[in-house]
Motif scaffolding. Structure first.
Motif, short mmCIF file in Angstrom:
data_model
loop_
_atom_site.label_atom_id
_atom_site.label_comp_id
_atom_site.label_asym_id
_atom_site.label_seq_id
_atom_site.Cartn_x
_atom_site.Cartn_y
_atom_site.Cartn_z
N THR A 27 0.83 -1.21 0.00
CA THR A 27 0.00 0.00 0.00
C THR A 27 0.86 1.26 0.00
N LYS A 28 1.89 1.24 0.84
CA LYS A 28 2.78 2.39 0.96
C LYS A 28 3.46 2.70 -0.37
N ASN A 29 3.92 1.68 -1.07
CA ASN A 29 4.64 1.88 -2.33
C ASN A 29 3.74 2.42 -3.43
N ILE A 85 -11.47 2.73 6.10
CA ILE A 85 -11.64 4.17 5.93
C ILE A 85 -10.87 4.92 7.02
N GLY A 86 -11.05 4.47 8.26
CA GLY A 86 -10.36 5.11 9.38
C GLY A 86 -8.85 4.98 9.29
N GLU A 87 -8.39 3.78 8.96
CA GLU A 87 -6.94 3.54 8.87
C GLU A 87 -6.32 4.33 7.72
N THR A 88 -6.94 4.28 6.54
CA THR A 88 -6.39 4.94 5.36
C THR A 88 -6.24 6.44 5.55
N PHE A 89 -7.32 7.10 5.99
CA PHE A 89 -7.26 8.55 6.15
C PHE A 89 -6.52 8.96 7.42
N GLY A 90 -6.58 8.11 8.44
CA GLY A 90 -5.84 8.40 9.68
C GLY A 90 -4.35 8.41 9.44
N ILE A 91 -3.84 7.40 8.73
CA ILE A 91 -2.41 7.32 8.42
C ILE A 91 -2.00 8.48 7.51
N LYS A 92 -2.88 8.84 6.56
CA LYS A 92 -2.57 9.92 5.62
C LYS A 92 -2.48 11.28 6.32
N LEU A 93 -3.31 11.50 7.35
CA LEU A 93 -3.40 12.81 7.99
C LEU A 93 -2.49 12.97 9.20
N THR A 94 -1.83 11.87 9.62
CA THR A 94 -0.95 11.95 10.79
C THR A 94 0.43 11.40 10.46
N ALA A 225 0.26 -4.90 -7.08
CA ALA A 225 -0.17 -4.46 -5.75
C ALA A 225 -1.63 -4.81 -5.51
N ALA A 226 -2.49 -4.55 -6.50
CA ALA A 226 -3.93 -4.82 -6.36
C ALA A 226 -4.20 -6.32 -6.22
N LEU A 227 -3.46 -7.14 -6.96
CA LEU A 227 -3.61 -8.60 -6.87
C LEU A 227 -3.21 -9.11 -5.49
N PHE A 228 -2.07 -8.62 -4.99
CA PHE A 228 -1.63 -9.07 -3.67
C PHE A 228 -2.62 -8.62 -2.59
N LEU A 229 -3.01 -7.35 -2.65
CA LEU A 229 -3.92 -6.82 -1.64
C LEU A 229 -5.31 -7.45 -1.74
N GLY A 230 -5.74 -7.76 -2.97
CA GLY A 230 -7.05 -8.37 -3.15
C GLY A 230 -7.09 -9.81 -2.70
N ILE A 231 -6.08 -10.58 -3.13
CA ILE A 231 -6.06 -12.01 -2.80
C ILE A 231 -5.46 -12.28 -1.42
#
Length: 316
Positions: A27-29, A85-94, A225-231
């Motif tokens: 996700t980070k990459n 939702i909480g994790e994605t935007f929380g990490i982005k804003l902090t 990335a999408a394949l790894f995260l999806g599967i």
């Protein structure tokens, strides 16, 4: 039989957290060049397609007839929808140190909700083990540098993630009439609908709908990335989490959360050539020690009596 069930639960919890750890790295990459919402959309679209293929091939079975869907909706809303939702935007804003520290509270909050909603108070060893694990996670994260953003929205989103993950664990255990495969199917379905709507909306507004639709076919790095995260990061991880909760309970399953932090740090060292200090090694040792303590089995008097009676029946 009981020991086998516990072993399966422990292995599933550990493997799920390993997948979580690598998911952070992927996700980070990729989110450095692609919108997080676009990634989430395709992540769950791929996950839902794979899951339906498994159902069609009879690799897994799902049957929702004559079952209360309400309890299943509770599971799916908290994880993956609200949590991600909480994790994605929380990490982005902090900052990384802030998000890592707040997310380290997941096992602690899970123990609290388990005691309140499931009426399953944690043992002393579970409390101590989870506490040590949280200290270990914070040590690993903070050693990279303490930054304060003082972003109230970011903190709120991270707390949403913490509470959502904890409530997911509780409701997943309460939804006993559903199999782990059925819970996972519902989670993927909800994730696909919600994040695809959000992703499409974002791209329509920005005028990049065509790019969004063809992105997996034009960007090889995004597709991987999408394949790894999806599967791996969705289907396999959530399926293993549901098995773990059903096998060893909410309290013990939550104690494994810190393993994902260790995996993400080690992966960063190996793949991204990041430093791994002595302090982080100590933090890793604390996490592993905390997980071990939280999972030591000490039978209560009630369990001893039940086991004695079971053996007595078996021996005639």
């Amino acid at each position: 039989m009981k020991n086998k069930k516990i072993l399966i639960g422990v292995l599933c919890a550990a493997i799920a957290e390993i997948f979580y750890g690598f998911s952070y790295l992927f996700t980070k990459n990729i989110t450095n060049s692609v919108s997080p919402l676009t990634l989430l959309s395709w992540r769950f679209i791929i996950a839902f397609i794979i899951l339906n293929i498994c159902v069609l091939l009879h690799i897994i079975k799902v049957n929702f007839k004559n079952k209360s869907i309400i309890s299943l909706i509770s599971v799916a809303i908290f994880q993956p929808v609200l949590y991600i939702i909480g994790e994605t935007f929380g990490i982005k804003l902090t900052s990384a140190s802030e998000s890592g520290t707040i997310l380290a509270c997941i096992p602690i909050v899970t123990l609290l909700f388990s005691a309140l909603l499931l009426k399953e108070p944690p043992t002393k060893l579970q409390v101590i083990g989870v506490g040590i694990t949280a200290i270990g996670i914070i040590t690993i994260v903070v050693v990279k540098g303490i930054e304060a953003t003082f972003n109230p929205i970011g903190y709120t989103m991270l707390m949403l993630a913490v509470v959502s993950y904890s409530l997911y664990s509780v409701f997943a255990q309460k939804a006993e009439e559903f199999t782990s495969a059925e819970k996972t199917y519902a989670m993927m379905a909800f994730g696909t609908v919600v994040f695809t709507i959000i992703g499409l909306t974002e791209n329509v507004i920005s005028g990049t709908l065509k790019d969004f639709i063809f992105l997996p076919f034009t960007n090889g790095e995004f597709l991987i990335a999408a394949l790894f995260l999806g599967i791996g990061g969705s289907v396999i991880t959530f399926f293993l989490c549901n098995i773990a909760i059903a096998s060893i309970g909410t309290n013990r399953a939550a104690s494994f959360v810190g393993i994902s932090t260790i995996v993400s740090v080690i992966a960063g060292v190996i793949i991204l050539n990041e430093e791994f200090s002595i302090v982080q090694i100590c933090g890793t040792a604390l996490v592993i020690g905390g997980v071990y303590l939280a999972n030591i089995m000490i039978e209560s008097k009630k369990e001893e009596i039940e086991n004695y009676q079971e053996k007595k029946v078996e021996n005639g």
